[in-house]
Design an enzyme around this catalytic site. Structure first.
Site, PDB file in Angstrom:
ATOM      1  N   HIS A   1      -7.145   7.249  26.524  1.00 13.86           N
ATOM      2  CA  HIS A   1      -7.708   5.816  26.722  1.00 13.86           C
ATOM      3  C   HIS A   1      -8.711   6.155  27.846  1.00 13.86           C
ATOM      4  O   HIS A   1      -8.216   5.392  28.909  1.00 13.86           O
ATOM      5  CB  HIS A   1      -6.418   4.962  26.723  1.00 13.86           C
TER       6      HIS A   1
ATOM      7  N   ASP B   1       3.529  -0.055  29.483  1.00 16.50           N
ATOM      8  CA  ASP B   1       2.841  -0.288  28.392  1.00 16.50           C
ATOM      9  C   ASP B   1       3.807  -0.603  27.141  1.00 16.50           C
ATOM     10  O   ASP B   1       4.968  -0.482  27.223  1.00 16.50           O
ATOM     11  CB  ASP B   1       1.892   1.119  27.760  1.00 16.50           C
TER      12      ASP B   1
ATOM     13  N   GLN C   1      -9.934   2.602  29.843  1.00 14.95           N
ATOM     14  CA  GLN C   1      -9.042   1.917  30.495  1.00 14.95           C
ATOM     15  C   GLN C   1      -8.779   2.562  31.614  1.00 14.95           C
ATOM     16  O   GLN C   1      -8.597   2.018  32.823  1.00 14.95           O
ATOM     17  CB  GLN C   1      -7.561   2.238  29.686  1.00 14.95           C
TER      18      GLN C   1
ATOM     19  N   CYS D   1      -1.652  -2.093  30.753  1.00 13.39           N
ATOM     20  CA  CYS D   1      -3.109  -2.414  30.105  1.00 13.39           C
ATOM     21  C   CYS D   1      -3.166  -3.547  28.997  1.00 13.39           C
ATOM     22  O   CYS D   1      -4.330  -3.757  28.582  1.00 13.39           O
ATOM     23  CB  CYS D   1      -3.177  -0.991  29.422  1.00 13.39           C
TER      24      CYS D   1
ATOM     25  N   ARG E   1     -13.098   3.232  18.647  1.00 16.27           N
ATOM     26  CA  ARG E   1     -11.559   2.753  18.613  1.00 16.27           C
ATOM     27  C   ARG E   1     -10.919   3.222  17.467  1.00 16.27           C
ATOM     28  O   ARG E   1     -11.321   2.790  16.537  1.00 16.27           O
ATOM     29  CB  ARG E   1     -11.313   1.409  19.151  1.00 16.27           C
TER      30      ARG E   1
ATOM     31  N   ARG F   1     -11.694  -4.328  32.995  1.00 10.87           N
ATOM     32  CA  ARG F   1     -12.107  -3.418  31.563  1.00 10.87           C
ATOM     33  C   ARG F   1     -13.871  -3.787  31.518  1.00 10.87           C
ATOM     34  O   ARG F   1     -14.519  -2.642  31.107  1.00 10.87           O
ATOM     35  CB  ARG F   1     -11.456  -3.789  30.553  1.00 10.87           C
TER      36      ARG F   1
HETATM   37  N1   CP Z   1      -5.960  -2.487  26.897  1.00 11.07           N
HETATM   38  C1   CP Z   1      -6.608  -2.419  25.759  1.00 11.07           C
HETATM   39  O1   CP Z   1      -6.968  -1.608  24.976  1.00 11.07           O
HETATM   40  O2   CP Z   1      -6.543  -3.806  25.383  1.00 11.07           O
HETATM   41  P1   CP Z   1      -6.987  -4.113  23.717  1.00 11.07           P
HETATM   42  O3   CP Z   1      -6.129  -3.417  22.722  1.00 11.07           O
HETATM   43  O4   CP Z   1      -6.939  -5.419  23.586  1.00 11.07           O
HETATM   44  O5   CP Z   1      -8.410  -3.745  23.622  1.00 11.07           O
END
Ligand code: CP
Length: 335
Positions: free
Chosen positions: A132, A228, A135, A269, A105, A314
């Site tokens: 992403h 989002d 997701q 998300c 990430r 997730r």
């Molecule tokens: N949706 C998502 O990526 O959540 P986090 O940032 O908590 O990993």
């Protein structure tokens, strides 16, 4: 077929392969609920590289790896040399010689691509500024789980239409045969490049893509309303100007009614600014007099909102991605 492959962006996989991952998500969710062991990654080691903060993605990779019998190792941005004292190529070669798979990430998509190029092990993109993809498997599984189908549904994403989630939703929906609308002010709409990628898939899937700033037209008939945060991690912008631009695009009761459907579901998300119970939420309330941003607390907590099921999914979906690309399990021919 899946073995050894990375998942860096949605177009890395075909429609059938994405559908397989979505189906495997449901299967693994059932195994978990029924306490049936599924240690397809027994003895493997997984590196979890995080340049940005995370709740869902980090927790999901950690629990999924443990459930699969693997050992996850968290390597935060201040724990390792990547980007400070060591190149991506050198880091990738070392991690690939020790770990069986790498989650990344971070900010740049190029770093995820280089980790895959030089490590020789599957790399899973846990979010970059561009895409992403993990997701998406959770999101479309959540939609499938609720409606029992994907094809023919209409998803309307409303808000900042240029962020990674909007990019990924636009392209993934087009691949999977879901009509997709990005409803955003003109200056926050997806780039031409992203729209062109999605359009190629939409023609193939025979679905409609709409990118519009017209809220009424954008949400009418939508089966899924998705939003989002209005400011993404690492973005340095005039926050007040962004709020002014996006306030009409807030998911609230009035906007929900514009879908013309009572059975529409709401996805996000997460994390979401739906109240003032966070440091940032309290600061926004103090500075701008707003207690809710992209979604009202009422909409967030409504029976139409599946955000917590989506969050749970997730874990099941990340487990499916790791199991398919690294696990010892039989996968039928998926093309
Ligand atoms: N949706 C998502 O990526 O959540 P986090 O940032 O908590 O990993």
């Amino acid at each position: 077929m899946f073995q050894g492959r990375s998942f860096l962006k949605e177009i890395d996989f075909t429609k059938k392969e994405l559908n397989y991952l979505i189906g495997l998500t449901g299967h693994l969710k059932q195994l978990k609920k029924q306490n049936i062991p599924h240690e397809y990654l027994k003895g493997k080691n997984i590196a979890l590289l995080f340049e940005k903060t995370s709740t869902r993605t980090r927790a999901a990779f950690t629990v999924a790896a443990n459930d699969l019998g693997a050992h996850p190792e968290f390597l935060g941005k201040d724990d390792i040399q990547l980007g400070h004292k060591e190149s991506t190529e050198d880091t990738a070669k070392i991690l690939g010689s020790m770990f069986d798979g790498i989650e990344f990430r971070g900010f740049k998509q190029a770093v995820a691509e280089d980790l895959a190029k030089y490590s020789g092990v599957p790399v899973w993109n846990g979010l970059t500024d561009r895409w992403h993809p993990t997701q998406m498997i959770a999101d479309f599984y959540t939609i499938l789980e609720h409606f029992g189908k994907l094809e023919g549904l209409t998803l309307a994403y409303i808000g900042d239409g240029r962020n990674n989630v909007a990019n990924s939703l636009l392209v993934t929906a087009a691949i999977l045969g879901v009509n997709v609308r990005i409803v955003a002010p003109k200056k926050l709409q997806p780039t031409e490049e992203i729209q062109e990628i999605a359009t190629v898939y939409a023609i193939n899937s025979n679905v409609e893509i709409i990118v519009t700033d017209d809220i009424e037209a954008g949400v009418l008939g939508a089966d899924v309303l998705y939003t989002d945060v209005w400011v993404s991690m690492g973005e340095e912008i005039d926050f007040k100007a962004r709020i002014d631009d996006l306030l009409p695009y807030q998911i609230n009761a009035e906007l929900f009614a514009k879908t013309g459907k009572s059975e529409t579901i709401i996805l996000h998300c997460l994390p979401a600014f739906h109240d003032t119970k966070t440091k940032t939420g309290a600061q926004i309330a103090e500075l701008y007099g707003l207690t809710e941003l992209e979604i009202t607390d009422e909409a967030f907590r409504s029976t139409s909102s599946l955000v917590f099921t989506q969050g749970e999914n997730r874990m099941h979906s990340i487990k499916a991605i790791m199991a398919a690309t690294l696990g010892n399990l039989y996968i039928p021919n998926v093309e």
